[in-house]
Design a protein around this motif. Structure first.
Motif, short mmCIF file in Angstrom:
data_model
loop_
_atom_site.label_atom_id
_atom_site.label_comp_id
_atom_site.label_asym_id
_atom_site.label_seq_id
_atom_site.Cartn_x
_atom_site.Cartn_y
_atom_site.Cartn_z
N PHE A 158 0.85 -1.18 0.00
CA PHE A 158 0.00 0.00 0.00
C PHE A 158 0.89 1.24 0.00
O PHE A 158 1.66 1.46 0.94
N PHE A 159 0.79 2.05 -1.06
CA PHE A 159 1.70 3.18 -1.24
C PHE A 159 1.23 4.40 -0.44
O PHE A 159 0.04 4.75 -0.48
N PRO A 160 2.15 5.09 0.21
CA PRO A 160 1.81 6.29 1.00
C PRO A 160 1.78 7.55 0.13
O PRO A 160 2.58 8.47 0.30
N LEU A 161 0.84 7.61 -0.78
CA LEU A 161 0.72 8.77 -1.65
C LEU A 161 0.15 9.96 -0.88
O LEU A 161 -0.67 9.79 0.03
N PHE A 162 0.54 11.14 -1.28
CA PHE A 162 0.02 12.35 -0.65
C PHE A 162 -1.47 12.48 -0.88
O PHE A 162 -2.22 12.93 -0.01
N ASP A 163 -1.93 12.07 -2.07
CA ASP A 163 -3.31 12.31 -2.43
C ASP A 163 -3.82 11.15 -3.30
O ASP A 163 -3.55 11.09 -4.49
N GLY A 164 -4.54 10.22 -2.68
CA GLY A 164 -5.14 9.15 -3.44
C GLY A 164 -4.66 7.76 -3.06
O GLY A 164 -3.82 7.59 -2.18
N GLU A 165 -5.21 6.76 -3.76
CA GLU A 165 -4.94 5.36 -3.46
C GLU A 165 -4.09 4.70 -4.54
O GLU A 165 -4.28 4.96 -5.73
N ALA A 166 -3.20 3.81 -4.12
CA ALA A 166 -2.48 2.93 -5.04
C ALA A 166 -1.99 1.72 -4.26
O ALA A 166 -1.32 1.88 -3.23
N THR A 167 -2.32 0.54 -4.75
CA THR A 167 -1.95 -0.71 -4.10
C THR A 167 -1.31 -1.63 -5.13
O THR A 167 -1.86 -1.83 -6.22
N LEU A 168 -0.17 -2.20 -4.78
CA LEU A 168 0.57 -3.07 -5.69
C LEU A 168 0.43 -4.52 -5.25
O LEU A 168 0.62 -4.85 -4.07
N VAL A 169 0.09 -5.40 -6.19
CA VAL A 169 -0.02 -6.84 -5.92
C VAL A 169 0.97 -7.57 -6.82
O VAL A 169 0.96 -7.38 -8.04
N GLN A 170 1.82 -8.40 -6.22
CA GLN A 170 2.80 -9.18 -6.97
C GLN A 170 2.70 -10.64 -6.54
O GLN A 170 2.33 -10.92 -5.39
N ASP A 171 3.04 -11.56 -7.44
CA ASP A 171 3.11 -12.95 -7.02
C ASP A 171 4.32 -13.64 -7.63
O ASP A 171 5.06 -13.05 -8.43
N ILE A 180 -3.72 -1.67 -8.19
CA ILE A 180 -5.09 -1.27 -7.87
C ILE A 180 -5.10 0.22 -7.59
O ILE A 180 -4.55 0.68 -6.59
N ASN A 181 -5.66 0.98 -8.52
CA ASN A 181 -5.74 2.44 -8.46
C ASN A 181 -4.37 3.09 -8.68
O ASN A 181 -3.33 2.45 -8.50
N THR A 182 -4.40 4.37 -9.06
CA THR A 182 -3.16 5.04 -9.46
C THR A 182 -2.95 6.37 -8.75
O THR A 182 -2.01 7.10 -9.06
N GLY A 183 -3.80 6.71 -7.78
CA GLY A 183 -3.65 7.98 -7.09
C GLY A 183 -4.02 9.16 -7.98
O GLY A 183 -4.40 9.01 -9.14
N VAL A 228 -4.20 -3.12 -14.47
CA VAL A 228 -4.54 -2.00 -13.58
C VAL A 228 -6.03 -2.10 -13.28
O VAL A 228 -6.85 -2.20 -14.20
N ILE A 229 -6.36 -2.09 -11.99
CA ILE A 229 -7.76 -2.14 -11.56
C ILE A 229 -8.12 -0.79 -10.96
O ILE A 229 -7.44 -0.31 -10.04
N ILE A 230 -9.15 -0.17 -11.47
CA ILE A 230 -9.65 1.10 -10.93
C ILE A 230 -10.94 0.80 -10.18
O ILE A 230 -11.91 0.31 -10.76
N SER A 282 5.32 3.01 3.42
CA SER A 282 4.66 2.00 2.61
C SER A 282 4.49 0.73 3.44
O SER A 282 5.41 0.30 4.12
N LEU A 283 3.30 0.16 3.38
CA LEU A 283 3.01 -1.08 4.10
C LEU A 283 3.02 -2.24 3.12
O LEU A 283 2.33 -2.21 2.11
N SER A 284 3.84 -3.26 3.39
CA SER A 284 3.90 -4.45 2.55
C SER A 284 3.59 -5.68 3.37
O SER A 284 4.02 -5.80 4.52
N ILE A 285 2.85 -6.58 2.76
CA ILE A 285 2.51 -7.86 3.40
C ILE A 285 2.93 -8.97 2.45
O ILE A 285 2.39 -9.10 1.35
#
Length: 269
Positions: A41-54, A62-65, A88-90, A250-253
């Motif tokens: 989960f990215f710490p953007l100043f304004d908006g959402e963005a989440t990265l998924v990798q496998d 998921i989202n681009t801020g 990319v999922i919006i 940034s939070l990564s799990i």
């Protein structure tokens, strides 16, 4: 019961929050095995963005801020060593969610753009629309089920991402809406909730949180955010740990099918 492990990388300051703060790293490579995945989960100043990798080299954003956060988005994609994005999922047709979608699509050779049914602004030959009750397999081990989609005003959708024994509820709708639709479904335990609308509006109810029994709540930041005063107390009462990207980490799990490790990364520049 899903177990939590601690993963210590670089210089870690480990607190009672069951997470490590990793300092001094310029890039991160999780070196995922075939049956592993990571969500960040990215710490953007304004908006959402989440990265998924496998571990099969699938990359999903998921989202681009918002456009104001483009430099931050580029920084974190580079930090996680991302060169190409498959999908990319919006989740909501709003600038806080899709402000950089054109730039990301071109810069990272995106193969597919996924939007809620009813979206009119984001239409390309590679666009797929998701709707309520749809189920998708994004990779060998990552599955998504759409709980609800809204077509009026600002088209949006809520879904559950499943990987092994783990489930993440990705919210975009108000709490009352998502509670109504989830209570009608046989949903097993949720490990993580991405909270909707930057913490504004009525939070999820205590009985609902108790039923899902999540361990982690994630809250994104935006300019001039006003968090509902009851949000923190309801999560605390439910023993749910809140991670707020407004803290500029940034939070990564990192997940295997049965356990996960929680890490927080500080920006170095």
């Amino acid at each position: 019961m899903i177990k939590r492990n601690m993963l210590i990388w670089a210089v870690c300051l480990c607190f009672f929050s069951n997470a490590c703060i990793v300092q001094g790293a310029s890039q991160v490579d999780f070196s995922l095995k075939e049956d592993e995945a990571a969500i960040s989960f990215f710490p953007l100043f304004d908006g959402e963005a989440t990265l998924v990798q496998d571990g099969t080299n699938r990359v999903i954003l998921i989202n681009t801020g918002s456009k104001r956060s483009r430099k931050e988005l580029a920084y974190w994609l580079d930090f996680y060593h991302i060169k190409q994005i498959n999908q990319v999922i919006i989740t909501k047709q709003s600038e806080k969610y899709n402000g950089n979608v054109d730039w990301v699509t071109k810069q990272y050779q995106v193969e597919e753009l996924i939007v809620p049914k009813g979206s009119k602004e984001l239409q390309t030959q590679h666009t797929t629309m998701w709707k309520t009750k749809d189920m998708y397999q994004l990779s060998k081990h990552i599955h998504v089920s759409v709980l609800y989609h809204e077509e009026e005003n600002f088209p949006s959708m809520d879904f559950i991402v499943a990987f092994g024994e783990h489930q993440m509820l990705y919210m975009s709708s108000p709490a009352s809406t998502i509670e109504q639709h989830l209570l009608m479904k046989p949903v097993r335990k949720i490990d993580l909730i991405k909270l909707a609308n930057f913490g504004e509006g009525e939070p999820l109810s205590e009985p609902f949180l108790k039923q899902l029994n999540p361990q982690i709540g994630v809250l994104f930041s935006k300019e001039n955010r006003t968090i509902h005063p009851d949000l923190a107390s309801r999560l605390t009462d439910g023993w749910i740990e809140l991670y707020d990207t407004n803290k500029r980490e940034s939070l990564s799990i990192k997940m295997s099918p049965t356990i996960y490790d929680v890490m927080k990364f500080k920006k170095t520049t």
